[in-house]
Motif scaffolding. Structure first.
Motif, PDB file in Angstrom:
ATOM      1  N   LEU A 135       5.200 -48.130   8.617  1.00 27.74           N
ATOM      2  CA  LEU A 135       5.182 -48.787   9.921  1.00 27.74           C
ATOM      3  C   LEU A 135       3.794 -49.358  10.185  1.00 27.74           C
ATOM      4  N   PRO A 136       3.661 -50.688  10.240  1.00 25.04           N
ATOM      5  CA  PRO A 136       2.376 -51.277  10.638  1.00 25.04           C
ATOM      6  C   PRO A 136       2.302 -51.313  12.172  1.00 25.04           C
ATOM      7  N   TYR A 137       1.143 -51.018  12.739  1.00 22.19           N
ATOM      8  CA  TYR A 137       1.052 -51.043  14.197  1.00 22.19           C
ATOM      9  C   TYR A 137      -0.380 -51.331  14.645  1.00 22.19           C
ATOM     10  N   CYS A 138      -0.477 -51.803  15.862  1.00 25.72           N
ATOM     11  CA  CYS A 138      -1.778 -52.099  16.480  1.00 25.72           C
ATOM     12  C   CYS A 138      -1.910 -51.204  17.714  1.00 25.72           C
ATOM     13  N   ASN A 139      -2.902 -51.472  18.574  1.00 23.82           N
ATOM     14  CA  ASN A 139      -3.055 -50.637  19.762  1.00 23.82           C
ATOM     15  C   ASN A 139      -1.916 -50.893  20.752  1.00 23.82           C
ATOM     16  N   LEU A 140      -1.740 -49.971  21.672  1.00 24.58           N
ATOM     17  CA  LEU A 140      -0.598 -50.037  22.600  1.00 24.58           C
ATOM     18  C   LEU A 140      -0.573 -51.322  23.416  1.00 24.58           C
ATOM     19  N   GLU A 141      -1.744 -51.769  23.872  1.00 22.16           N
ATOM     20  CA  GLU A 141      -1.798 -52.989  24.697  1.00 22.16           C
ATOM     21  C   GLU A 141      -1.286 -54.184  23.907  1.00 22.16           C
ATOM     22  N   GLU A 142      -1.720 -54.302  22.654  1.00 29.71           N
ATOM     23  CA  GLU A 142      -1.285 -55.427  21.823  1.00 29.71           C
ATOM     24  C   GLU A 142       0.203 -55.305  21.478  1.00 29.71           C
ATOM     25  N   ILE A 177      10.359 -62.658  14.728  1.00 25.82           N
ATOM     26  CA  ILE A 177      10.148 -61.217  14.888  1.00 25.82           C
ATOM     27  C   ILE A 177       9.263 -60.682  13.763  1.00 25.82           C
ATOM     28  N   TYR A 178       9.577 -61.066  12.531  1.00 26.31           N
ATOM     29  CA  TYR A 178       8.801 -60.589  11.381  1.00 26.31           C
ATOM     30  C   TYR A 178       7.332 -60.985  11.496  1.00 26.31           C
ATOM     31  N   GLU A 179       7.070 -62.232  11.848  1.00 30.72           N
ATOM     32  CA  GLU A 179       5.687 -62.720  11.872  1.00 30.72           C
ATOM     33  C   GLU A 179       4.852 -62.036  12.942  1.00 30.72           C
ATOM     34  N   TYR A 180       5.476 -61.652  14.073  1.00 30.49           N
ATOM     35  CA  TYR A 180       4.699 -61.031  15.146  1.00 30.49           C
ATOM     36  C   TYR A 180       4.584 -59.519  14.984  1.00 30.49           C
ATOM     37  N   VAL A 181       5.632 -58.837  14.472  1.00 34.93           N
ATOM     38  CA  VAL A 181       5.512 -57.371  14.324  1.00 34.93           C
ATOM     39  C   VAL A 181       4.689 -56.987  13.097  1.00 34.93           C
ATOM     40  N   THR A 182       4.376 -57.962  12.247  1.00 36.42           N
ATOM     41  CA  THR A 182       3.476 -57.685  11.118  1.00 36.42           C
ATOM     42  C   THR A 182       2.111 -58.347  11.319  1.00 36.42           C
ATOM     43  N   GLY A 183       1.909 -58.946  12.501  1.00 31.87           N
ATOM     44  CA  GLY A 183       0.599 -59.497  12.834  1.00 31.87           C
ATOM     45  C   GLY A 183       0.266 -60.812  12.165  1.00 31.87           C
ATOM     46  N   TRP A 241       7.152 -55.612   1.701  1.00 34.38           N
ATOM     47  CA  TRP A 241       7.869 -56.484   2.631  1.00 34.38           C
ATOM     48  C   TRP A 241       6.997 -56.917   3.808  1.00 34.38           C
ATOM     49  N   VAL A 242       5.945 -56.153   4.074  1.00 38.74           N
ATOM     50  CA  VAL A 242       5.048 -56.481   5.188  1.00 38.74           C
ATOM     51  C   VAL A 242       3.992 -57.495   4.761  1.00 38.74           C
ATOM     52  N   GLY A 243       3.409 -57.301   3.582  1.00 36.33           N
ATOM     53  CA  GLY A 243       2.348 -58.200   3.143  1.00 36.33           C
ATOM     54  C   GLY A 243       1.050 -57.936   3.883  1.00 36.33           C
ATOM     55  N   LYS A 244       0.353 -58.993   4.250  1.00 34.56           N
ATOM     56  CA  LYS A 244      -0.940 -58.839   4.935  1.00 34.56           C
ATOM     57  C   LYS A 244      -0.746 -58.581   6.425  1.00 34.56           C
ATOM     58  N   VAL A 245      -1.678 -57.777   6.984  1.00 32.52           N
ATOM     59  CA  VAL A 245      -1.697 -57.490   8.418  1.00 32.52           C
ATOM     60  C   VAL A 245      -3.130 -57.695   8.914  1.00 32.52           C
ATOM     61  N   PRO A 246      -3.329 -57.834  10.215  1.00 33.99           N
ATOM     62  CA  PRO A 246      -4.692 -57.945  10.731  1.00 33.99           C
ATOM     63  C   PRO A 246      -5.532 -56.728  10.345  1.00 33.99           C
ATOM     64  N   LYS A 247      -6.803 -56.960  10.143  1.00 40.05           N
ATOM     65  CA  LYS A 247      -7.696 -55.918   9.627  1.00 40.05           C
ATOM     66  C   LYS A 247      -7.758 -54.695  10.537  1.00 40.05           C
ATOM     67  N   HIS A 248      -7.587 -54.888  11.855  1.00 42.19           N
ATOM     68  CA  HIS A 248      -7.699 -53.756  12.781  1.00 42.19           C
ATOM     69  C   HIS A 248      -6.389 -52.975  12.926  1.00 42.19           C
ATOM     70  N   TRP A 249      -5.294 -53.452  12.305  1.00 49.12           N
ATOM     71  CA  TRP A 249      -4.017 -52.741  12.371  1.00 49.12           C
ATOM     72  C   TRP A 249      -4.046 -51.526  11.450  1.00 49.12           C
ATOM     73  N   LYS A 250      -3.182 -50.569  11.747  1.00 51.66           N
ATOM     74  CA  LYS A 250      -3.030 -49.375  10.917  1.00 51.66           C
ATOM     75  C   LYS A 250      -1.609 -49.333  10.347  1.00 51.66           C
ATOM     76  N   ARG A 253      -7.635 -64.540  12.693  1.00 57.04           N
ATOM     77  CA  ARG A 253      -8.033 -63.145  12.522  1.00 57.04           C
ATOM     78  C   ARG A 253      -8.214 -62.803  11.045  1.00 57.04           C
ATOM     79  N   GLU A 254      -9.111 -61.851  10.789  1.00 57.55           N
ATOM     80  CA  GLU A 254      -9.309 -61.388   9.420  1.00 57.55           C
ATOM     81  C   GLU A 254      -8.127 -60.495   9.037  1.00 57.55           C
ATOM     82  N   MET A 255      -7.574 -60.718   7.849  1.00 54.22           N
ATOM     83  CA  MET A 255      -6.379 -60.000   7.392  1.00 54.22           C
ATOM     84  C   MET A 255      -6.725 -59.080   6.219  1.00 54.22           C
ATOM     85  N   LYS A 256      -5.848 -58.118   5.989  1.00 53.04           N
ATOM     86  CA  LYS A 256      -5.989 -57.214   4.843  1.00 53.04           C
ATOM     87  C   LYS A 256      -4.598 -56.948   4.255  1.00 53.04           C
ATOM     88  N   ASP A 257      -4.586 -56.506   3.026  1.00 54.76           N
ATOM     89  CA  ASP A 257      -3.312 -56.174   2.385  1.00 54.76           C
ATOM     90  C   ASP A 257      -2.815 -54.839   2.940  1.00 54.76           C
TER      91      ASP A 257
END
Length: 423
Positions: free
Chosen positions: A150-157, A408-414, A11-20, A2-6
């Motif tokens: 708080l980084p987050y994605c859509n509810l389904e994900e 846990i860290y790797e999955y909740v931050t995408g 402490w979070v670092g990069k997250v997937p581009k579609h995350w908020k 997946r494409e990532m963004k800062d």
């Protein structure tokens, strides 16, 4: 990939581009529990009062009959966060209770999945631990939590991530529980080896007699029974007034029961040193090396041997060898298995403590000196083997704990994505 963004969050670092990302206060609402006075706690009542200790290891509950507004109660399924002294999120699984002021109830916006938030809070707590200086700050403020991102994605994900982590963490926890059981078995085995050696000796053919002491039972015929006060010089500790600077930061080691290093017979010297003036002010004696230091307060019955001269606080007793007519190490092993006995002898309402008199008059077995040394040497070797196995099991637990945190860290931050094949 997946494409990532800062994320803009250290402490979070990069997250997937579609995350908020948003400040936590825009997705979560923290509600304080009720602040109780000590006099308001009851021994029995309509509702249990959930305190921080009850979320961790304290089995003692207080009760209340107070009728409070709805937001001061929590019920099964509520997300909670302990913010004082010990920090962690919990999903409450018990009956309806009143939750204490040092706990937040966490209300969640519709765009968030509760279990995802729970795992996010676990990861956030690890990040906060690195920032909070617990020597001066024993709590996490609501301001710190509300302004954490708080980084987050859509509810389904979010739900997919939560389900995946439920499965993985459950497997990790089950493995850790099995290892804990193995450690408990090894510790029980170690205690049985010590008990057998210090009460029956090493000669299986030795003629036995009744010791007259219930916990000791049969002992070799040559052995005697003596009260502790006739075996050791027992010295009580003391503490000078803590707010007088001239009494502290000296050259003399000063220890409390909290300084005991329980995985080693030798004491871990405390974080504070006392001056000669402080020593004189509180009439503390310097305890010579190779003495047994005994904790007469919680944890009652813990024992260590000091490898250097030091002094002790009022929560300790020191057993100093009389005329070198006994093996200190033998009695270290004898005392190390008597924590239950000493707890039964302890008294007190605010905190439990064994009196110097009760301790001094406790009866112990007294083999000939040469036999004491033989038993101590045998136990040194045998216990070292068992301790090595226990240490290896504890290392396994540490590895599992680190792996769980990382997962846990790797999955909740995408950083990692839940794939269909993961289920």
């Amino acid at each position: 990939m997946r494409e990532m963004k800062d994320s803009g969050i250290e402490w979070v670092g990069k997250v997937p581009k579609h995350w908020k990302c948003c400040k936590q206060k825009y997705g979560l609402t923290l509600l304080n529990g009720r602040a109780f006075k000590e006099s308001e706690f009851l021994e029995d009542g309509k509702y249990k009062v959930l305190r921080v200790g009850n979320l961790f290891t304290n089995p003692i509950w207080h009760y209340s009959n107070l009728m409070l507004e709805d937001n001061k109660y929590c019920q099964k399924g509520d997300l909670l966060y302990s913010w004082s002294m010990s920090y962690a999120p919990f999903i409450w699984s018990g009956d309806k209770v009143i939750y204490h002021y040092h706990i937040w109830k966490v209300l969640i916006d519709d765009i968030l999945c509760k279990k995802f938030v729970y795992y996010y809070l676990l990861a956030l707590t690890e990040a906060l631990y690195a920032e909070i200086h617990e020597t001066t700050m024993g709590f996490i403020t609501m301001g710190i939590m509300n302004n954490s991102y708080l980084p987050y994605c859509n509810l389904e994900e979010q739900q997919q991530i939560a389900n995946f982590l439920d499965t993985q963490c459950s497997e990790i926890d089950a493995t850790a529980e099995d290892i804990q059981k193995e450690i408990a078995l090894l510790e029980d085995y170690k205690k049985s080896v010590i008990t057998e050696a210090v009460t029956k000796g090493l000669n299986p053919d030795a003629e036995m007699k009744d010791s007259g002491i219930e916990w000791i039972g049969q002992i070799p015929k040559r052995w005697k029974i003596k009260k502790i006060k006739y075996v050791f010089n027992v010295t009580s500790g003391s503490t000078p007034v803590s707010n007088i600077n001239e009494y502290w930061d000296g050259n003399i080691k000063w220890i409390t029961p909290a300084d005991f290093k329980t995985n080693d017979v030798y004491v871990f010297c405390g974080k504070r040193n006392i001056t000669k003036l402080g020593l004189k002010a509180s009439s503390i004696q310097i305890i010579p090396s190779n003495s047994i230091i005994f904790s007469k307060r919680a944890p009652i019955g813990s024992v260590v041997i000091n490898k250097e001269s030091l002094c002790i606080n009022q929560g300790c007793l020191a057993l100093v060898n009389k005329h070198d007519m006994k093996c200190t190490k033998f009695y270290y092993y004898v005392l190390s298995i008597l924590d239950k006995i000493f707890n039964m002898l302890g008294t007190g309402t605010t905190f439990k403590e064994i009196s110097a008199s009760n301790f001094n008059n406790t009866c112990l077995q007294y083999p000939p000196l040469a036999e004491q040394q033989q038993i101590a040497d045998f136990l040194d070797s045998k216990c070292s083997e068992i301790d090595s196995l226990i240490a290896d099991k504890k290392r396994q637990l540490d590895i599992l704990a680190d792996y769980k945190k990382s997962l846990i860290y790797e999955y909740v931050t995408g950083k990692k994505e839940v794939l269909v094949k993961d289920f």
